[in-house]
Design a protein around this motif. Structure first.
Motif, mmCIF file in Angstrom:
data_model
loop_
_atom_site.group_PDB
_atom_site.id
_atom_site.type_symbol
_atom_site.label_atom_id
_atom_site.label_comp_id
_atom_site.label_asym_id
_atom_site.label_seq_id
_atom_site.Cartn_x
_atom_site.Cartn_y
_atom_site.Cartn_z
ATOM 1 N N VAL A 163 38.448 44.370 24.282
ATOM 2 C CA VAL A 163 37.846 45.023 23.120
ATOM 3 C C VAL A 163 38.791 45.125 22.036
ATOM 4 O O VAL A 163 40.004 45.910 22.452
ATOM 5 N N ALA A 193 40.039 46.717 18.844
ATOM 6 C CA ALA A 193 39.602 47.754 17.739
ATOM 7 C C ALA A 193 40.277 48.127 16.653
ATOM 8 O O ALA A 193 41.538 47.912 16.630
ATOM 9 N N ALA A 198 42.619 54.298 19.642
ATOM 10 C CA ALA A 198 42.707 54.123 21.069
ATOM 11 C C ALA A 198 42.117 55.411 21.718
ATOM 12 O O ALA A 198 41.449 55.486 22.728
ATOM 13 N N LEU A 205 38.261 55.655 21.556
ATOM 14 C CA LEU A 205 37.639 54.984 22.242
ATOM 15 C C LEU A 205 38.006 55.059 23.963
ATOM 16 O O LEU A 205 37.536 53.977 24.532
ATOM 17 N N LEU A 209 35.945 53.995 26.851
ATOM 18 C CA LEU A 209 35.365 52.850 27.178
ATOM 19 C C LEU A 209 36.323 52.103 28.150
ATOM 20 O O LEU A 209 36.139 51.095 28.693
ATOM 21 N N GLU A 210 37.398 52.876 28.372
ATOM 22 C CA GLU A 210 38.412 51.995 29.594
ATOM 23 C C GLU A 210 37.792 51.766 30.705
ATOM 24 O O GLU A 210 38.508 50.948 31.527
ATOM 25 N N VAL A 225 40.905 48.142 26.349
ATOM 26 C CA VAL A 225 40.814 48.267 24.958
ATOM 27 C C VAL A 225 42.100 48.246 24.418
ATOM 28 O O VAL A 225 43.159 48.839 24.766
ATOM 29 N N THR A 232 30.311 56.197 21.951
ATOM 30 C CA THR A 232 31.153 55.315 23.055
ATOM 31 C C THR A 232 29.977 55.232 24.268
ATOM 32 O O THR A 232 30.294 54.157 25.049
#
Length: 208
Positions: free
Chosen positions: A6, A8, A20, A23, A26-27, A32, A183
């Motif tokens: 991803v 961003a 970062a 988000l 999302l890791e 990311v 998220t």
């Protein structure tokens, strides 16, 4: 399904580091990589921007976006090459001004892969295409007073009409930002869609 990358794009006056952090949930589902905006924020401070918003109007915003697109495309191509990927393999995710750039990439046929636009607006002409279609998730909060959610509703309709596979999610109680529902929705979308298959139904709207 391979672990997606991803890429961003933050909002105006913000930074890759801020994006970062937002988000981080999302890791678990993807790698990311947040990018800093193309230019220093001309509103002051240490933030960055993808294009200037100083004196911006509805009439000239599309030109500013168009002028910023080639540099963004070049950065994405170089990043993809470094990872032995194609640009289309990247999952492009933008928030606010970053979402404007993301939607423009899709509208102009520059990113037929997967893309996510959070709290954005469409500020680029939609180029009709049958071969370079994107799978797109739009997330927007109804309480957003900076970028009204109606802008994402309009963008979803226009991009869907052009043939792109669009999923629109309207959240509540977040405002202009990225919250847990945001998220969570992106994570679900990442884990249930495949970049090699178009799995969306046009103009699908879900309320969280």
């Amino acid at each position: 399904m391979s672990r997606p990358l991803v890429v961003a794009l933050h909002g105006v006056g913000s930074s890759a580091r801020d994006m970062a952090v937002a988000l981080a949930p999302l890791e678990r589902f993807a790698e990311v990589l947040a990018l800093d905006g193309l230019d220093p924020f001309d509103g002051g401070g240490a933030g960055r921007q993808w294009f200037s918003v100083a004196g911006v109007t509805e009439a000239d915003r599309p030109l500013r976006v168009a002028e910023a697109l080639p540099s963004l495309v070049d950065r994405l191509d170089r990043l993809a090459k470094d990872r032995s990927l194609k640009r289309d393999d990247l999952v492009l995710l933008g928030f606010s001004q970053g979402a404007i750039m993301t939607l423009a990439m899709v509208a102009q046929g520059l990113h037929p892969g997967r893309a996510v636009a959070i709290a954005g607006r469409l500020a680029a002409p939609v180029v009709p295409t049958e071969e370079r279609l994107a799978s797109l998730l739009l997330v927007h909060d109804r309480a957003d007073r900076v970028m009204p959610s109606a802008l994402s509703v309009e963008a979803a309709a226009r991009l869907s009409a052009a043939g792109h596979f669009v999923k629109l999610l309207l959240t509540d109680g977040i405002g202009h930002g990225i919250g847990f529902p945001t998220t969570a929705a992106v994570a679900d979308w990442l884990t249930t869609t495949d970049s090699s298959r178009n799995e969306f139904h046009s103009d699908q709207r879900i309320t969280m």
